[in-house]
Structure formats: C-alpha cells, structure tokens
Write a protein that holds these residues in place. Sequence first.
Motif, PDB file in Angstrom:
ATOM      1  N   MET A 145       0.843  -1.191   0.000  1.00 33.70           N
ATOM      2  CA  MET A 145       0.000   0.000   0.000  1.00 33.70           C
ATOM      3  C   MET A 145       0.879   1.241   0.000  1.00 33.70           C
ATOM      4  O   MET A 145       1.936   1.258   0.604  1.00 33.70           O
ATOM      5  CB  MET A 145      -0.941  -0.006   1.206  1.00 33.70           C
ATOM      6  N   LYS A 146       0.387   2.277  -0.663  1.00 37.40           N
ATOM      7  CA  LYS A 146       1.190   3.499  -0.794  1.00 37.40           C
ATOM      8  C   LYS A 146       0.628   4.646   0.062  1.00 37.40           C
ATOM      9  O   LYS A 146       1.325   5.614   0.317  1.00 37.40           O
ATOM     10  CB  LYS A 146       1.211   3.956  -2.254  1.00 37.40           C
ATOM     11  N   LEU A 147      -0.628   4.549   0.462  1.00 35.07           N
ATOM     12  CA  LEU A 147      -1.249   5.640   1.226  1.00 35.07           C
ATOM     13  C   LEU A 147      -1.310   5.272   2.703  1.00 35.07           C
ATOM     14  O   LEU A 147      -1.512   4.100   3.047  1.00 35.07           O
ATOM     15  CB  LEU A 147      -2.662   5.917   0.710  1.00 35.07           C
ATOM     16  N   ASP A 148      -1.176   6.275   3.575  1.00 47.59           N
ATOM     17  CA  ASP A 148      -1.290   5.979   5.009  1.00 47.59           C
ATOM     18  C   ASP A 148      -2.766   5.945   5.432  1.00 47.59           C
ATOM     19  O   ASP A 148      -3.666   6.338   4.670  1.00 47.59           O
ATOM     20  CB  ASP A 148      -0.468   6.978   5.837  1.00 47.59           C
ATOM     21  N   PRO A 184      -1.284  10.123  -7.257  1.00 46.32           N
ATOM     22  CA  PRO A 184      -0.951   9.264  -8.408  1.00 46.32           C
ATOM     23  C   PRO A 184      -0.282   7.948  -8.005  1.00 46.32           C
ATOM     24  O   PRO A 184      -0.303   6.987  -8.771  1.00 46.32           O
ATOM     25  CB  PRO A 184      -0.003  10.142  -9.243  1.00 46.32           C
ATOM     26  N   GLN A 185       0.280   7.905  -6.790  1.00 41.81           N
ATOM     27  CA  GLN A 185       0.985   6.688  -6.357  1.00 41.81           C
ATOM     28  C   GLN A 185       0.036   5.623  -5.816  1.00 41.81           C
ATOM     29  O   GLN A 185       0.449   4.496  -5.535  1.00 41.81           O
ATOM     30  CB  GLN A 185       2.023   7.041  -5.273  1.00 41.81           C
ATOM     31  N   MET A 186      -1.258   5.965  -5.674  1.00 47.94           N
ATOM     32  CA  MET A 186      -2.249   5.044  -5.102  1.00 47.94           C
ATOM     33  C   MET A 186      -2.229   3.697  -5.830  1.00 47.94           C
ATOM     34  O   MET A 186      -2.201   3.653  -7.050  1.00 47.94           O
ATOM     35  CB  MET A 186      -3.608   5.725  -5.292  1.00 47.94           C
ATOM     36  N   ASP A 187      -2.267   2.578  -5.072  1.00 47.59           N
ATOM     37  CA  ASP A 187      -2.290   1.271  -5.733  1.00 47.59           C
ATOM     38  C   ASP A 187      -3.659   0.599  -5.525  1.00 47.59           C
ATOM     39  O   ASP A 187      -4.562   1.161  -4.907  1.00 47.59           O
ATOM     40  CB  ASP A 187      -1.106   0.396  -5.280  1.00 47.59           C
ATOM     41  N   TRP A 188      -3.804  -0.657  -6.045  1.00 48.42           N
ATOM     42  CA  TRP A 188      -5.105  -1.343  -5.963  1.00 48.42           C
ATOM     43  C   TRP A 188      -5.519  -1.586  -4.524  1.00 48.42           C
ATOM     44  O   TRP A 188      -6.713  -1.478  -4.181  1.00 48.42           O
ATOM     45  CB  TRP A 188      -5.042  -2.674  -6.725  1.00 48.42           C
ATOM     46  N   ASP A 189      -4.555  -1.937  -3.664  1.00 47.26           N
ATOM     47  CA  ASP A 189      -4.903  -2.184  -2.255  1.00 47.26           C
ATOM     48  C   ASP A 189      -5.422  -0.909  -1.608  1.00 47.26           C
ATOM     49  O   ASP A 189      -6.364  -0.938  -0.803  1.00 47.26           O
ATOM     50  CB  ASP A 189      -3.682  -2.711  -1.492  1.00 47.26           C
TER      51      ASP A 189
END
Length: 262
Positions: free
Chosen positions: A1-4, A33-38
């Motif tokens: 995951m990229k977001l906190d 923009p860095q957000m991933d599927w998780d």
Amino acid sequence: MKLDAKTIADLAAHLEDAELKAQDVTKITDDHPQMDWDDAYAIQDEIRRRKEARGQRTAGLKAGLTSFAKMKQMGVETPVFGFVSDYMARPDGGEIKTSELIHPKVEAEICIVTKAPLRGPGCHVGAVLAAIDFVVPAVEIIDSRYRDFKFDLKSVVADNTSASRFVVGSRMRAVEGLDLRTLGVVLEKNGEIVAMAAGAAVLGNPLTAVAMLANHLGARGQEIPAGTFVMTGGVTEAISVAAGDHVNVRFQDLGSVSMRFV
Ligand code: 0L1
Ligand code: MG
C-alpha cells in the motif's frame, strides 16, 4: 500500500460526501498518483465501514465492468468489485429522484442469491452453480462521483464502483433450466429499445463474474457468504437517464424491471 491510514480515511470521507451530497469531484488519482489497488479497495472498505457504522446494512455485492460492451464503453479490460447498501434499493415500478444523483446511468443485470458460501482461490462456474439459491433480474443505477465520468479504474474502485441505486425484479427462478448465456435482455427507455444483449455478453457467462468476485475476495481472506445478493454487471453499455425518463427492462424467463426517474 502506498497511502497511510489517515489519507485513506480522508479520501473515503471525501468520496462518500460527494455521493451523499450529489456533488461531483475530480478523480482522486490526480492528487494521489501513487495510489495502488490495495489503497483503492481500502478506501472502498472504509466507505462501507462508515455506512455500516451508521446502521446502513450492506445489501449485496457487485461486479462491474464485466460486459464486453461496458469494457469497450469505458476503455478498460478488468472487472471491478463493490457493494450495494440497503438505502440504495428502490421498488420495482417505483420512482428514482434524480435530485439525489449527479449523472445517473442504468444497467440491466442478471443477479443471483447464494445458498452456500463461495470462497476462492479456485472458485469456478461449477462451484457457483452449486451455490446458487435463485436467479433474479435487476437494474443498477450507477452514478460516478467523478466529474464528466473522467476517472481511472483505481479511482472507480475507491468510489465503490459508482454504486448508487438498484431495483430488483419480482420474479425469482431456479438456475436449473435457465441458460444464463443465451438469456436475452432488452432495455427500453421511454418505450424505445436502446440496448439489447444476451447473458454471454458478461464474460461469456454471468456466473464467471461471481467466480471472479469469490477469487478476488479469497485473495483478501474473505468470501461470499451464504444468502448474498450478487450483481454480475451490466449486460449492455450503460444508458444515461434524466428526470422524466421511464426505463423498462425485459429479461427472458425472468420478467421485467421498471422505474421512473423524477
Ligand atoms: O457497475 C459497474 O459496471 C461499475 C461501473 C463503474 C464505472 C462507471 O461509472 O461507469
Ligand atoms: Mg453494474
């Protein structure tokens, strides 16, 4: 995951506010923009948690972007998964208030209710057939919260796959004796046929969408519980509607589902 965790909670509140106030927003990947599927599914899960904490029950699960027509319409190749809540349901033949929505579209969907749990990985159409209690027709009203439908798939997943309203038909049928691949669907708006398709338009067989949902959940340690209403995705492209429109969908062997937009 990229977001906190805080960013996920903030984005869930932002998108749910947009839904509840019927105010469009720009796609969230513009700022993240860095957000991933998780991250995308975590935001959707947080929206579900918020609704359930307010006492709104989850009424079913949905697969979206499963038909060849919808994939072409949206320029994508991957199905997405979401949920519908009890307050989104409207009666067959009833009214749907457009003032509560941003830019609604209708989709005709072949749906099932399960009588046994389905868990991936390895879930397939045979397992789905064995787990079906009954088949029922429905119309989903999708309403992306993104301005002018400008979005990408991760933003759509975070926005609970545009879930907004749904109308379930009154005729349930046992799956035995139905061929869901050749089951024809005719979508009429204001008395004119605007789209038609057969069930095979959904991934070759609408039950493939259920198997994919079970496998998607299985990868996250979850399952489709017994007694779950599952929407397999629109068989045709989605059709825009506005106040004054009447929609009637005829499903072969399953009766009709209708609604008026006011
Ligand atoms: O139910 C669905 O097919 C989800 C569609 C999500 C994208 C859209 O708003 O068209
Ligand atoms: Mg749908």
